[in-house]
Design a protein around this motif. Structure first.
Motif, PDB file in Angstrom:
ATOM      1  N   PRO A   1       8.203  10.518  -1.856  1.00 24.91           N
ATOM      2  CA  PRO A   1       8.477   9.308  -1.075  1.00 24.91           C
ATOM      3  C   PRO A   1       7.391   9.104  -0.020  1.00 24.91           C
ATOM      4  N   LEU A   2       7.266   7.872   0.438  1.00 21.06           N
ATOM      5  CA  LEU A   2       6.281   7.567   1.458  1.00 21.06           C
ATOM      6  C   LEU A   2       6.722   8.087   2.817  1.00 21.06           C
ATOM      7  N   ASP A   3       5.740   8.445   3.637  1.00 25.75           N
ATOM      8  CA  ASP A   3       5.936   8.593   5.075  1.00 25.75           C
ATOM      9  C   ASP A   3       6.745   9.817   5.492  1.00 25.75           C
TER      10      ASP A   3
ATOM     11  N   PRO B   1       0.837  -1.203   0.000  1.00 23.61           N
ATOM     12  CA  PRO B   1       0.000   0.000   0.000  1.00 23.61           C
ATOM     13  C   PRO B   1       0.874   1.256   0.000  1.00 23.61           C
ATOM     14  N   THR B   2       0.534   2.217  -0.824  1.00 23.95           N
ATOM     15  CA  THR B   2       1.316   3.452  -0.892  1.00 23.95           C
ATOM     16  C   THR B   2       0.497   4.688  -0.535  1.00 23.95           C
ATOM     17  N   ILE B   3      -0.655   4.479   0.095  1.00 26.02           N
ATOM     18  CA  ILE B   3      -1.462   5.613   0.528  1.00 26.02           C
ATOM     19  C   ILE B   3      -0.612   6.514   1.413  1.00 26.02           C
ATOM     20  N   GLY B   4      -0.761   7.823   1.244  1.00 30.42           N
ATOM     21  CA  GLY B   4       0.105   8.766   1.940  1.00 30.42           C
ATOM     22  C   GLY B   4       0.085   8.619   3.437  1.00 30.42           C
ATOM     23  N   LYS B   5      -1.086   8.506   4.020  1.00 29.26           N
ATOM     24  CA  LYS B   5      -1.205   8.373   5.468  1.00 29.26           C
ATOM     25  C   LYS B   5      -2.255   7.325   5.759  1.00 29.26           C
ATOM     26  N   SER B   6      -1.822   6.213   6.316  1.00 24.69           N
ATOM     27  CA  SER B   6      -2.746   5.120   6.584  1.00 24.69           C
ATOM     28  C   SER B   6      -3.746   5.510   7.664  1.00 24.69           C
ATOM     29  N   PRO B   7      -4.991   5.070   7.522  1.00 21.99           N
ATOM     30  CA  PRO B   7      -5.950   5.300   8.600  1.00 21.99           C
ATOM     31  C   PRO B   7      -5.683   4.410   9.805  1.00 21.99           C
ATOM     32  N   ILE B   8      -4.757   3.461   9.664  1.00 21.03           N
ATOM     33  CA  ILE B   8      -4.436   2.542  10.760  1.00 21.03           C
ATOM     34  C   ILE B   8      -3.137   2.988  11.420  1.00 21.03           C
ATOM     35  N   LEU B   9      -3.270   3.873  12.392  1.00 22.11           N
ATOM     36  CA  LEU B   9      -2.133   4.410  13.125  1.00 22.11           C
ATOM     37  C   LEU B   9      -2.290   4.070  14.607  1.00 22.11           C
ATOM     38  N   ASN B  10      -1.240   4.377  15.365  1.00 21.44           N
ATOM     39  CA  ASN B  10      -1.269   4.214  16.820  1.00 21.44           C
ATOM     40  C   ASN B  10      -1.467   2.751  17.225  1.00 21.44           C
ATOM     41  N   VAL B  11      -0.769   1.861  16.513  1.00 19.20           N
ATOM     42  CA  VAL B  11      -0.794   0.436  16.854  1.00 19.20           C
ATOM     43  C   VAL B  11       0.638  -0.067  17.037  1.00 19.20           C
ATOM     44  N   ASP B  12       0.781  -1.094  17.871  1.00 16.52           N
ATOM     45  CA  ASP B  12       2.098  -1.680  18.095  1.00 16.52           C
ATOM     46  C   ASP B  12       2.465  -2.622  16.950  1.00 16.52           C
ATOM     47  N   TYR B  13       3.605  -3.301  17.087  1.00 15.16           N
ATOM     48  CA  TYR B  13       4.082  -4.171  16.015  1.00 15.16           C
ATOM     49  C   TYR B  13       3.085  -5.278  15.693  1.00 15.16           C
ATOM     50  N   ALA B  14       2.366  -5.734  16.719  1.00 12.71           N
ATOM     51  CA  ALA B  14       1.367  -6.784  16.523  1.00 12.71           C
ATOM     52  C   ALA B  14       0.067  -6.250  15.944  1.00 12.71           C
ATOM     53  N   GLY B  15      -0.036  -4.927  15.783  1.00 16.22           N
ATOM     54  CA  GLY B  15      -1.239  -4.335  15.198  1.00 16.22           C
ATOM     55  C   GLY B  15      -2.336  -4.061  16.200  1.00 16.22           C
ATOM     56  N   THR B  16      -2.008  -4.012  17.489  1.00 17.96           N
ATOM     57  CA  THR B  16      -3.046  -3.793  18.491  1.00 17.96           C
ATOM     58  C   THR B  16      -3.012  -2.368  19.028  1.00 17.96           C
ATOM     59  N   ASP B  17      -4.181  -1.879  19.424  1.00 17.40           N
ATOM     60  CA  ASP B  17      -4.290  -0.528  19.969  1.00 17.40           C
ATOM     61  C   ASP B  17      -4.064  -0.541  21.481  1.00 17.40           C
ATOM     62  N   LYS B  18      -4.319   0.586  22.137  1.00 17.42           N
ATOM     63  CA  LYS B  18      -4.035   0.717  23.569  1.00 17.42           C
ATOM     64  C   LYS B  18      -4.878  -0.231  24.418  1.00 17.42           C
ATOM     65  N   ASP B  19      -5.974  -0.713  23.874  1.00 18.08           N
ATOM     66  CA  ASP B  19      -6.818  -1.667  24.587  1.00 18.08           C
ATOM     67  C   ASP B  19      -6.458  -3.110  24.270  1.00 18.08           C
ATOM     68  N   GLY B  20      -5.380  -3.288  23.510  1.00 20.88           N
ATOM     69  CA  GLY B  20      -4.966  -4.630  23.149  1.00 20.88           C
ATOM     70  C   GLY B  20      -5.802  -5.259  22.054  1.00 20.88           C
ATOM     71  N   GLN B  21      -6.572  -4.429  21.335  1.00 25.51           N
ATOM     72  CA  GLN B  21      -7.446  -4.918  20.274  1.00 25.51           C
ATOM     73  C   GLN B  21      -6.914  -4.509  18.906  1.00 25.51           C
ATOM     74  N   VAL B  22      -7.124  -5.353  17.914  1.00 25.72           N
ATOM     75  CA  VAL B  22      -6.785  -4.993  16.534  1.00 25.72           C
ATOM     76  C   VAL B  22      -7.922  -4.116  16.004  1.00 25.72           C
TER      77      VAL B  22
ATOM     78  N   ALA C   1      12.544  -5.368  19.827  1.00 27.95           N
ATOM     79  CA  ALA C   1      12.356  -4.169  19.007  1.00 27.95           C
ATOM     80  C   ALA C   1      12.175  -4.558  17.545  1.00 27.95           C
ATOM     81  N   ALA C   2      11.716  -3.594  16.755  1.00 22.43           N
ATOM     82  CA  ALA C   2      11.505  -3.819  15.324  1.00 22.43           C
ATOM     83  C   ALA C   2      11.875  -2.548  14.569  1.00 22.43           C
ATOM     84  N   PRO C   3      12.247  -2.684  13.296  1.00 15.64           N
ATOM     85  CA  PRO C   3      12.571  -1.500  12.499  1.00 15.64           C
ATOM     86  C   PRO C   3      11.319  -0.754  12.068  1.00 15.64           C
ATOM     87  N   ARG C   4      11.504   0.507  11.711  1.00 11.81           N
ATOM     88  CA  ARG C   4      10.428   1.343  11.180  1.00 11.81           C
ATOM     89  C   ARG C   4      11.034   2.232  10.106  1.00 11.81           C
ATOM     90  N   GLY C   5      10.204   2.644   9.148  1.00 13.94           N
ATOM     91  CA  GLY C   5      10.723   3.421   8.031  1.00 13.94           C
ATOM     92  C   GLY C   5       9.965   4.712   7.819  1.00 13.94           C
TER      93      GLY C   5
END
Length: 206
Positions: A150-152, A88-109, A171-175
């Motif tokens: 460029p993205l991001d 996906p190359t969308i400029g700003k994903s609507p899926i933000l504020n998630v950890d590496y596992a894709g979960t939000d602050k409540d532990g939910q995807v 830890a995990a990388p980020r770009g």
């Protein structure tokens, strides 16, 4: 699978792009790619909208010291190969504020990510992937050579692979892309981190 994934991401409005990339390359390979791309821009695109710049810690490419230290774990340079995926190359994903596992602050995807991953899982064996470091670098280089944005520049995204950092944490990388210094950047975050500018770009692999 790639066609199905492309059409699915397009349906979600994620602006998919097919990326063919070398994998299992040493850090020096990618530093050379970006150094040469910078020199190419100077010659062929002197007025490039998105210009790479030479800095003390990178000629068009910044790599966090910890990412570089764990490069072999993240990229498997003993297995040089080619890879293909739809990212996906969308400029700003609507899926933000998630950890590496894709979960939000409540532990939910988040529902948006659940829906996307459900579709991806129908096209893949494992169903949930962050782009690899090298596919991300290839995609950014392609966009820069075409003088596309460029993205991001405003957000940053998880990339594939984990390692134990110097603090003993997973830890995990980020770009991302930092236009002020003219560099694509590979940073790092602990896998449990969440932030309003940190998100995911689930890809479909060939």
């Amino acid at each position: 699978r790639l066609q199905t994934g492309y059409e699915m991401l397009e349906r979600f409005g994620y602006q998919p792009e097919l990326v063919i990339s070398p994998e299992g390359q040493p850090v020096s390979f990618w530093r050379a790619i970006y150094k040469n791309l910078h020199q190419w821009q100077v010659t062929h695109q002197p007025n490039a909208t998105h210009a790479l710049l030479n800095q003390d810690d990178g000629d068009g490419l910044y790599i966090n010291d910890e990412v570089e230290t764990h490069w072999a774990e993240l990229t498997k340079p003993d297995q040089p190969r080619w890879s293909v995926s739809v990212i996906p190359t969308i400029g700003k994903s609507p899926i933000l504020n998630v950890d590496y596992a894709g979960t939000d602050k409540d532990g939910q995807v988040p529902v948006a990510l659940q829906n996307l991953l459900r579709e991806i899982s129908s096209t893949e064996d494992s169903g949930k992937h962050h782009p690899s470091l090298e596919r991300y670098l290839a995609l950014q280089a392609i966009r820069l050579q075409l003088d596309q944005e460029p993205l991001d520049a405003e957000t940053y995204y998880w990339l594939e692979g984990t390692f134990t950092n110097s603090n003993g944490k997973l830890a995990a990388p980020r770009g991302d892309w930092y236009p002020g210094s003219g560099r694509v950047r590979l940073g790092v975050r602990e896998v449990v981190y969440r932030g309003g500018r940190l998100g995911v770009r689930p890809e479909v692999r060939g």
